[in-house]
Design an enzyme around this catalytic site. Structure first.
Site, PDB file in Angstrom:
ATOM      1  N   SER A  73       0.832  -1.370  -0.180  1.00  0.00           N
ATOM      2  CA  SER A  73      -0.086   0.103   0.022  1.00  0.00           C
ATOM      3  C   SER A  73       0.717   1.318  -0.041  1.00  0.00           C
ATOM      4  O   SER A  73       1.804   1.185   0.365  1.00  0.00           O
ATOM      5  CB  SER A  73      -1.036   0.133   1.292  1.00  0.00           C
ATOM      6  OG  SER A  73      -1.822   1.006   1.139  1.00  0.00           O
ATOM      7  N   ASP A  74       0.387   2.445  -0.564  1.00  0.00           N
ATOM      8  CA  ASP A  74       0.835   3.558  -0.587  1.00  0.00           C
ATOM      9  C   ASP A  74       0.106   4.737  -0.652  1.00  0.00           C
ATOM     10  O   ASP A  74      -1.125   4.670  -1.200  1.00  0.00           O
ATOM     11  CB  ASP A  74       1.995   3.640  -1.696  1.00  0.00           C
ATOM     12  CG  ASP A  74       3.018   4.858  -1.733  1.00  0.00           C
ATOM     13  OD1 ASP A  74       3.974   4.679  -1.002  1.00  0.00           O
ATOM     14  OD2 ASP A  74       2.777   5.760  -2.179  1.00  0.00           O
ATOM     15  N   GLN A  75       0.535   5.714   0.081  1.00  0.00           N
ATOM     16  CA  GLN A  75      -0.421   6.858   0.239  1.00  0.00           C
ATOM     17  C   GLN A  75       0.342   8.115  -0.411  1.00  0.00           C
ATOM     18  O   GLN A  75       1.351   8.529   0.249  1.00  0.00           O
ATOM     19  CB  GLN A  75      -1.048   7.420   1.470  1.00  0.00           C
ATOM     20  CG  GLN A  75      -2.021   8.398   1.710  1.00  0.00           C
ATOM     21  CD  GLN A  75      -2.824   8.490   3.094  1.00  0.00           C
ATOM     22  OE1 GLN A  75      -2.029   8.923   3.866  1.00  0.00           O
ATOM     23  NE2 GLN A  75      -3.819   8.044   3.181  1.00  0.00           N
ATOM     24  N   ALA A 110      -3.506   3.843  -2.441  1.00  0.00           N
ATOM     25  CA  ALA A 110      -3.461   2.750  -3.312  1.00  0.00           C
ATOM     26  C   ALA A 110      -3.198   1.537  -2.526  1.00  0.00           C
ATOM     27  O   ALA A 110      -2.375   1.476  -1.609  1.00  0.00           O
ATOM     28  CB  ALA A 110      -2.525   2.822  -4.431  1.00  0.00           C
TER      29      ALA A 110
END
Length: 201
Positions: A73-75, A110
Site C-alpha cells: 500500500s502507498d499513500q 493505493a
C-alpha cells in the site's frame, strides 16, 4: 470434508498504522519491509505514484514470499496535482500544512494484493477528499509539537488530534485516510482466496 489451509498473509509495509488497521480483520499475518525506492518519477501524478508504489511494494515482498498473499500500500497527498509525501522534519511539516490550509487535498491511497504462486494480482485506489481549515501559524506549530506526524503523508493524523485541522472528509472507505483502505483490501483478499469470516479466523 477437510478444508484447504489458507495461504499465509504478509503485509508488505513497516507502517505501524497499516499494521494496526490490518489487525482489525483478525487474520494472522506477518510483516515484511518492501525495500522500494519511493522517489517520484519525472511528471508522475500523485495517482500514478501511489498505484505504482503499492504494486511495487507488494511485488517486492512477494518475490521473497512467493507462496504467500502479500499486501502492498502507498499513500500520496495530492495538492492540486502536486504530490506531498512524508515530511520527515518539523520544518517540512510546517511548509506542508501552510500550503494545505484552506485547501481541498486528495489523499490517494493505493493498495495491491499479489500472490506469485497463483499469479494473482489486483490493485485499487481510494481517493479521500479532505478540506483543511484556514489554519494559523500558531495552530500549525501547536499541532506539530503535540503529535509530531513527520512519518505521515500530509503531516496530519486524522485518527488523532489532526482531526481538529479539518473541516470535512469525503470518502467511501473509512480507513483509507489512515493508510489502508480496508473495504478494498478485504475485497481483494477474498478474490485471492482468503476466507475472512471462517471459524478459524
Amino acid at each position: 470434508m477437510q478444508s484447504t489451509p489458507q495461504r499465509k498473509l504478509v503485509l508488505g509495509s513497516t507502517s505501524v498504522y497499516r499494521r494496526e488497521l490490518l489487525e482489525r480483520i483478525r487474520l494472522p499475518f506477518s510483516v515484511a519491509a518492501p525495500h522500494v525506492d519511493e522517489t517520484p518519477q519525472p511528471g508522475e501524478t500523485p495517482v500514478a505514484l501511489a498505484r505504482r508504489l503499492a504494486l511495487a511494494k507488494a511485488r517486492a515482498v512477494a518475490e521473497v514470499h512467493p507462496d504467500c498473499i502479500v499486501i502492498g500500500s502507498d499513500q500520496v497527498a495530492d495538492l492540486h496535482g502536486q504530490p506531498l509525501g512524508k515530511p520527515g522534519t518539523h520544518e517540512r511539516a510546517i511548509a506542508q500544512l501552510q500550503a494545505m490550509r484552506g485547501q481541498t487535498v486528495i489523499f490517494q491511497t493505493a493498495v495491491a494484493v499479489v500472490c506469485l504462486a497463483t499469479g494473482f494480482v489486483q490493485e485499487d485506489l481510494a481517493a479521500v477528499k479532505v478540506q483543511f481549515r484556514d489554519l494559523s501559524d500558531t495552530e500549525i506549530e501547536h499541532y506539530l509539537q503535540a503529535e509530531k506526524p513527520y512519518d505521515c503523508a500530509g503531516s496530519a493524523k486524522s485518527e488523532g488530534l489532526g482531526i481538529s485541522l479539518l473541516d470535512a472528509i469525503d470518502n467511501d472507505d473509512p480507513t483509507a485516510l489512515v493508510g489502508l483502505p480496508l473495504i478494498r483490501t478485504c475485497r481483494m483478499l477474498r478474490a485471492a482466496g482468503l476466507d475472512l469470516l471462517s471459524t478459524g479466523a
